[in-house]
Design a protein around this motif. Sequence first.
Motif, PDB file in Angstrom:
ATOM      1  N   ASP A 246       1.642  52.071  -5.513  1.00 34.16           N
ATOM      2  CA  ASP A 246       0.992  52.626  -6.443  1.00 34.16           C
ATOM      3  C   ASP A 246       2.161  52.209  -7.754  1.00 34.16           C
ATOM      4  OD1 ASP A 246       0.253  53.566  -8.972  1.00 34.16           O
ATOM      5  OD2 ASP A 246      -0.591  55.426  -8.014  1.00 34.16           O
ATOM      6  N   ALA A 247       1.902  51.168  -8.645  1.00 40.14           N
ATOM      7  CA  ALA A 247       3.027  50.805  -9.482  1.00 40.14           C
ATOM      8  C   ALA A 247       3.074  51.553 -10.487  1.00 40.14           C
ATOM      9  CB  ALA A 247       2.600  49.475 -10.232  1.00 40.14           C
ATOM     10  N   ALA A 248       2.205  52.377 -11.053  1.00 46.12           N
ATOM     11  CA  ALA A 248       2.240  53.657 -11.968  1.00 46.12           C
ATOM     12  C   ALA A 248       3.380  54.857 -11.428  1.00 46.12           C
ATOM     13  CB  ALA A 248       1.013  53.972 -12.408  1.00 46.12           C
ATOM     14  N   SER A 249       3.205  55.058 -10.445  1.00 42.41           N
ATOM     15  CA  SER A 249       3.900  56.181  -9.872  1.00 42.41           C
ATOM     16  C   SER A 249       5.075  55.773  -8.750  1.00 42.41           C
ATOM     17  CB  SER A 249       2.956  57.075  -9.072  1.00 42.41           C
ATOM     18  OG  SER A 249       2.241  56.778  -7.987  1.00 42.41           O
ATOM     19  N   LYS A 250       5.169  54.650  -8.712  1.00 43.52           N
ATOM     20  CA  LYS A 250       6.137  53.914  -7.676  1.00 43.52           C
ATOM     21  C   LYS A 250       6.006  54.627  -6.474  1.00 43.52           C
ATOM     22  CE  LYS A 250       9.469  51.900 -10.781  1.00 43.52           C
ATOM     23  NZ  LYS A 250      10.695  51.670 -11.247  1.00 43.52           N
ATOM     24  N   THR A 251       4.769  54.796  -5.835  1.00 36.98           N
ATOM     25  CA  THR A 251       4.514  55.376  -4.736  1.00 36.98           C
ATOM     26  C   THR A 251       3.756  54.522  -3.365  1.00 36.98           C
ATOM     27  OG1 THR A 251       3.959  57.429  -5.754  1.00 36.98           O
ATOM     28  CG2 THR A 251       3.386  57.418  -3.449  1.00 36.98           C
ATOM     29  N   LEU A 252       4.686  54.524  -2.346  1.00 42.19           N
ATOM     30  CA  LEU A 252       4.241  53.484  -1.334  1.00 42.19           C
ATOM     31  C   LEU A 252       3.354  54.585  -0.491  1.00 42.19           C
ATOM     32  CD1 LEU A 252       4.110  51.253   0.688  1.00 42.19           C
ATOM     33  CD2 LEU A 252       6.307  52.026   1.608  1.00 42.19           C
ATOM     34  N   ARG A 253       1.991  54.383  -0.344  1.00 37.98           N
ATOM     35  CA  ARG A 253       1.025  55.179   0.311  1.00 37.98           C
ATOM     36  C   ARG A 253       0.391  54.618   1.670  1.00 37.98           C
ATOM     37  NH1 ARG A 253      -1.436  56.188  -4.201  1.00 37.98           N
ATOM     38  NH2 ARG A 253      -0.389  57.935  -4.617  1.00 37.98           N
ATOM     39  N   PHE A 254       0.566  55.274   2.442  1.00 34.24           N
ATOM     40  CA  PHE A 254      -0.307  54.850   3.813  1.00 34.24           C
ATOM     41  C   PHE A 254      -1.483  55.615   3.864  1.00 34.24           C
ATOM     42  CE2 PHE A 254       4.320  53.940   4.238  1.00 34.24           C
ATOM     43  CZ  PHE A 254       4.233  52.667   4.864  1.00 34.24           C
ATOM     44  N   ILE A 255      -2.526  54.977   4.299  1.00 30.22           N
ATOM     45  CA  ILE A 255      -3.944  55.784   4.353  1.00 30.22           C
ATOM     46  C   ILE A 255      -4.528  55.464   5.755  1.00 30.22           C
ATOM     47  CG2 ILE A 255      -6.206  56.446   3.303  1.00 30.22           C
ATOM     48  CD1 ILE A 255      -4.690  55.422   0.839  1.00 30.22           C
ATOM     49  N   PHE A 256      -4.708  56.219   6.506  1.00 32.81           N
ATOM     50  CA  PHE A 256      -5.311  56.227   7.975  1.00 32.81           C
ATOM     51  C   PHE A 256      -6.746  56.803   8.037  1.00 32.81           C
ATOM     52  CE2 PHE A 256      -0.683  55.923   8.044  1.00 32.81           C
ATOM     53  CZ  PHE A 256      -0.598  54.709   8.637  1.00 32.81           C
ATOM     54  N   ASN A 257      -7.562  56.281   8.760  1.00 30.39           N
ATOM     55  CA  ASN A 257      -8.671  56.932   9.463  1.00 30.39           C
ATOM     56  C   ASN A 257      -8.305  58.036  10.187  1.00 30.39           C
ATOM     57  OD1 ASN A 257     -10.792  55.353   7.866  1.00 30.39           O
ATOM     58  ND2 ASN A 257     -10.525  53.799   9.608  1.00 30.39           N
ATOM     59  N   MET A 258      -8.777  59.350  10.127  1.00 33.16           N
ATOM     60  CA  MET A 258      -8.566  60.356  10.797  1.00 33.16           C
ATOM     61  C   MET A 258      -8.383  59.938  12.328  1.00 33.16           C
ATOM     62  SD  MET A 258      -9.442  64.242  10.437  1.00 33.16           S
ATOM     63  CE  MET A 258     -11.204  63.840  10.817  1.00 33.16           C
ATOM     64  N   ASN A 259      -9.838  59.376  12.795  1.00 31.01           N
ATOM     65  CA  ASN A 259      -9.965  59.232  14.055  1.00 31.01           C
ATOM     66  C   ASN A 259      -9.305  58.040  14.543  1.00 31.01           C
ATOM     67  OD1 ASN A 259     -11.554  57.342  12.771  1.00 31.01           O
ATOM     68  ND2 ASN A 259     -13.421  57.419  13.751  1.00 31.01           N
ATOM     69  N   GLU A 260      -8.319  57.295  13.736  1.00 33.40           N
ATOM     70  CA  GLU A 260      -7.718  56.135  14.298  1.00 33.40           C
ATOM     71  C   GLU A 260      -6.304  56.373  14.398  1.00 33.40           C
ATOM     72  OE1 GLU A 260      -8.809  53.458  15.170  1.00 33.40           O
ATOM     73  OE2 GLU A 260     -11.005  53.563  14.589  1.00 33.40           O
ATOM     74  N   VAL A 261      -5.669  57.768  14.025  1.00 38.32           N
ATOM     75  CA  VAL A 261      -4.193  58.177  13.917  1.00 38.32           C
ATOM     76  C   VAL A 261      -3.527  57.908  15.299  1.00 38.32           C
ATOM     77  CG1 VAL A 261      -2.615  59.987  13.459  1.00 38.32           C
ATOM     78  CG2 VAL A 261      -4.590  59.466  11.996  1.00 38.32           C
ATOM     79  N   VAL A 262      -4.443  58.402  16.488  1.00 41.01           N
ATOM     80  CA  VAL A 262      -3.641  58.454  17.643  1.00 41.01           C
ATOM     81  C   VAL A 262      -3.314  56.925  18.042  1.00 41.01           C
ATOM     82  CG1 VAL A 262      -3.997  59.234  19.993  1.00 41.01           C
ATOM     83  CG2 VAL A 262      -4.402  60.716  18.259  1.00 41.01           C
ATOM     84  N   SER A 263      -4.370  56.074  17.829  1.00 40.70           N
ATOM     85  CA  SER A 263      -4.055  54.551  18.413  1.00 40.70           C
ATOM     86  C   SER A 263      -3.234  53.751  17.298  1.00 40.70           C
ATOM     87  CB  SER A 263      -5.562  53.881  18.674  1.00 40.70           C
ATOM     88  OG  SER A 263      -6.204  53.865  17.201  1.00 40.70           O
ATOM     89  N   VAL A 264      -3.156  54.100  16.162  1.00 40.85           N
ATOM     90  CA  VAL A 264      -2.401  53.417  15.102  1.00 40.85           C
ATOM     91  C   VAL A 264      -0.900  53.673  15.393  1.00 40.85           C
ATOM     92  CG1 VAL A 264      -1.618  53.463  12.687  1.00 40.85           C
ATOM     93  CG2 VAL A 264      -4.175  53.197  13.547  1.00 40.85           C
ATOM     94  N   VAL A 265      -0.505  54.891  16.014  1.00 41.67           N
ATOM     95  CA  VAL A 265       0.958  54.930  16.321  1.00 41.67           C
ATOM     96  C   VAL A 265       1.759  53.954  17.119  1.00 41.67           C
ATOM     97  CG1 VAL A 265       0.766  57.468  15.810  1.00 41.67           C
ATOM     98  CG2 VAL A 265       0.532  56.571  18.226  1.00 41.67           C
ATOM     99  N   HIS A 266       0.493  53.278  17.879  1.00 42.90           N
ATOM    100  CA  HIS A 266       1.346  52.384  18.824  1.00 42.90           C
ATOM    101  C   HIS A 266       1.283  50.637  18.368  1.00 42.90           C
ATOM    102  CE1 HIS A 266       0.591  55.301  22.083  1.00 42.90           C
ATOM    103  NE2 HIS A 266      -0.416  55.557  21.852  1.00 42.90           N
ATOM    104  N   LEU A 267       0.917  50.696  17.127  1.00 40.60           N
ATOM    105  CA  LEU A 267       1.042  49.409  16.320  1.00 40.60           C
ATOM    106  C   LEU A 267       2.663  49.132  16.173  1.00 40.60           C
ATOM    107  CD1 LEU A 267      -1.766  49.693  13.476  1.00 40.60           C
ATOM    108  CD2 LEU A 267      -1.942  48.426  15.902  1.00 40.60           C
ATOM    109  N   ASN A 268       2.899  47.602  16.394  1.00 37.70           N
ATOM    110  CA  ASN A 268       4.126  46.960  16.040  1.00 37.70           C
ATOM    111  C   ASN A 268       4.520  46.272  15.172  1.00 37.70           C
ATOM    112  OD1 ASN A 268       3.183  45.339  17.444  1.00 37.70           O
ATOM    113  ND2 ASN A 268       4.577  45.292  19.160  1.00 37.70           N
ATOM    114  N   ASN A 269       3.507  46.058  14.061  1.00 41.97           N
ATOM    115  CA  ASN A 269       3.393  45.001  12.937  1.00 41.97           C
ATOM    116  C   ASN A 269       3.729  45.477  11.681  1.00 41.97           C
ATOM    117  OD1 ASN A 269       0.972  46.471  12.554  1.00 41.97           O
ATOM    118  ND2 ASN A 269      -0.119  44.627  12.165  1.00 41.97           N
ATOM    119  N   TRP A 270       4.402  46.916  11.723  1.00 38.70           N
ATOM    120  CA  TRP A 270       4.719  47.248  10.244  1.00 38.70           C
ATOM    121  C   TRP A 270       5.907  46.646   9.609  1.00 38.70           C
ATOM    122  CZ3 TRP A 270       0.951  50.691   9.398  1.00 38.70           C
ATOM    123  CH2 TRP A 270       0.429  51.410  10.619  1.00 38.70           C
ATOM    124  N   LYS A 271       6.603  46.139  10.206  1.00 39.50           N
ATOM    125  CA  LYS A 271       7.701  45.118   9.433  1.00 39.50           C
ATOM    126  C   LYS A 271       7.194  44.082   8.743  1.00 39.50           C
ATOM    127  CE  LYS A 271      11.577  42.125  10.510  1.00 39.50           C
ATOM    128  NZ  LYS A 271      11.045  40.771  10.102  1.00 39.50           N
TER     129      LYS A 271
END
Length: 781
Positions: free
Chosen positions: A300-325
């Motif tokens: 968000d350029a206005a508030s200079k916020t880096l925001r991550f939004i996840f589906n609630m039912n995907e959180v447990v599986s998303v923690v295993h991703l390794n492509n954040w870099k």
Amino acid sequence: QSRLTTSAPACKLGEKNLTVRLPARKPVPTEVLPVISVQWALGVLVPIEKSIGQDKIQETVQKCNDATGCKLVVNLDWSFVEKPAFLANSPETIRDTIHRLSRDLVRRILLDGVVDVCVHPIGKKTLQEKLAHVDITAFNPEKGTERTSRVAIKGDRLVVSEIHVANLDAAIKSRYKERIEFEYDLIVAIAKDNATAKHNEVVKRMSEICGKSIPIAVDFAFTSNPSFKSMDPAEQADIITGIYATLPENVLVKADGTSLAADLVHEVAKTAFLSKVEKIEFCLELTPGKAANDGDIIIDAASKTLRFIFNMNEVVSVVHLNNWKERLADKLDVLPVVALEETKDKKDAVEYEVQRALASKTKVTLDTTFVTSADFVKLNPTEKVRMVKDANTTLLASLLHGDSGLTGPLSLSEFPSVVKSITDRVKEIRIVVAPARAPLAHRGDVLEVTVSLEDVKKGGKVDGVHTTLEELLKLRPIKEDAAIERANAVLANVSKQLSEAVGGKQIPVEIDWNSVRNAASFKSNTAGYVAFIKNLSSFPEINVVAGTGAWGGASIVTVCKRNPAVMQKLVDSVDKIVISFEAKNNVDVHIGKSRSLNPSGVSVKLNGKVLEFTENLDTPLSCGVGRSVHNLFAQSEFLAAEQKVVNDLADDMRQQEENRRAREIERAHDHNKRAQEQYANDQERYQRAMQDYHKELNEACRNCDGKRDVKCNYCAGKGTTTNNNNVSACQVCKGPGRHTCTYCDGSGKAHKSVNQPNPPSALRLESIPSFGSMPDYRSQI
């Protein structure tokens, strides 16, 4: 039966008698009367097990109270044990059910549930204040149920009910810690508190990396949403831990090179991050599928916020991703620069090898404008990183390294003169990635090599620039001159060896390279012409010096050593030897009288003081040409020597043929001798077999002695029998007192059939070979 079963109990209680049925085996084993059988027969099994179970419950309650500081009272509803449906089970099942319910289930609820909740200060304080009783109700319904148990709070009571005794395993394995936390609204508080230390460590680590404080916030508004509250308590705890601790760590600071921290080690990425981001938020989207499966990343350029939004039912599986870099570098618009920096060492190694091969400071650069193309931009970040890295490493090496490029031993750097021609005109090699391939271009002092984006997508392995650069800079004549110069050095060594062999006179050996360069087949050879020149330079040594084989393969040096007159003629008449090659490959010259002894693929003539050889270009002579020189300088001596060789060869061939004929005749005689001996042996065996055959054929029956009939045993040879004074003809022989011998069926022979031996095969002798007159070998040579 030695063990109790429902259908046939081992014990039965009468009015005053206890009847025990023993197995029908001896001796009677001591274990034939289990205690449980007696308890069941006496009707005291259930009361005894209830009493034992109640004691175990009190032991477990005491352990729980000691560990938690609570003052719990556990009430187990035993009414189910009186139900007919429960009592219909076997005694063992009844005993085991009471045992597991009062021990295992209560232990699971109290020690693995209540005690574990109290490990956390928040949970301990809550239970100490709000929990006084634990009520446990089990039942044995006629119909099955999928429910393992129900947990609820009623005042100061924790009620665990609807425990189906037939599904007791599932009830015992249930995660009561999370279920109790859920009922007391402790899931979020405890899970968040448990994750706080890790969350704070992530905040601290981000501040160290960035050199300033970067707040990291988590929006917990989702915890009050019915969709979240309806989830299994264990899943709720996992989501809280994931969004508050695990995801921030994995996404931002994980030290395995897959997080944002791996980007921020690059100054360009760090600068971009700090200019665009002042705080970080992690949020959950309650509407299924609204966010991407792997989460949305928004700046968000206005508030200079880096925001991550996840589906609630995907959180447990998303923690295993390794492509954040890669994803964050792409979001910060620094992905190509970071990928280039991370492969700089490998790229520099490619450039170093090129500079070393060319002995110059030629630059190797990659034009990265392709990263702005629509085809590249639409790719996922992981694919983008791979392509940029492949372009900066594999692509450069494929184009410039090895024999197909500029660094191999057979590459364009093979000859200094070629290297100089390149470095005089090329100061920079620029690799361009475009939508489609394009020909090499030489603009000023820049060599531009254009490959397609598709080439990079496939890994960057392409053909090297050797052939195309040679054509572009017209390097072939320079390469040919250099290859010929190297070949002439080989010829100089041949000349030296020839000079030493003929007494010191300098007789240069040369190749007419124009005869090679003007040949159509050589001109069309675009890839292997340098190797072809090198190969041609090896034949003069064989022709002049090294050929020492049979008569026709002798070299000039060999012939001169054996024939002083030829050597003297060579020294007096020849100042230079020139070898030329016939492009049409039609050299076919025969010398002497023999058509097979002497080489025919060479033409020799003396032109002034130059001895000229002409050979076929595609099939250079791989033997010496001494006999051609011998015939040229001393023909009569050559013909006499040739005739002697012919005579010797013919005599040898005649002798070999005579030996062969003698062996054939001897072999035929030996074969016939063995055949006759074998036939005689076969005849002897046959005669003996026929004697045995006739003996068996004429042998008399041992039962009737060859008479064909025998005395009737039934009537003792009388022909009649008497029964109650009644005389009648014998029923067997019918009166004569004798009957046909049953052993030989009346033939009188001992054997009913005898196999006659087969006579031996006819004698087969081999014809003694005869031969005609000897061939005229001299005419064949």
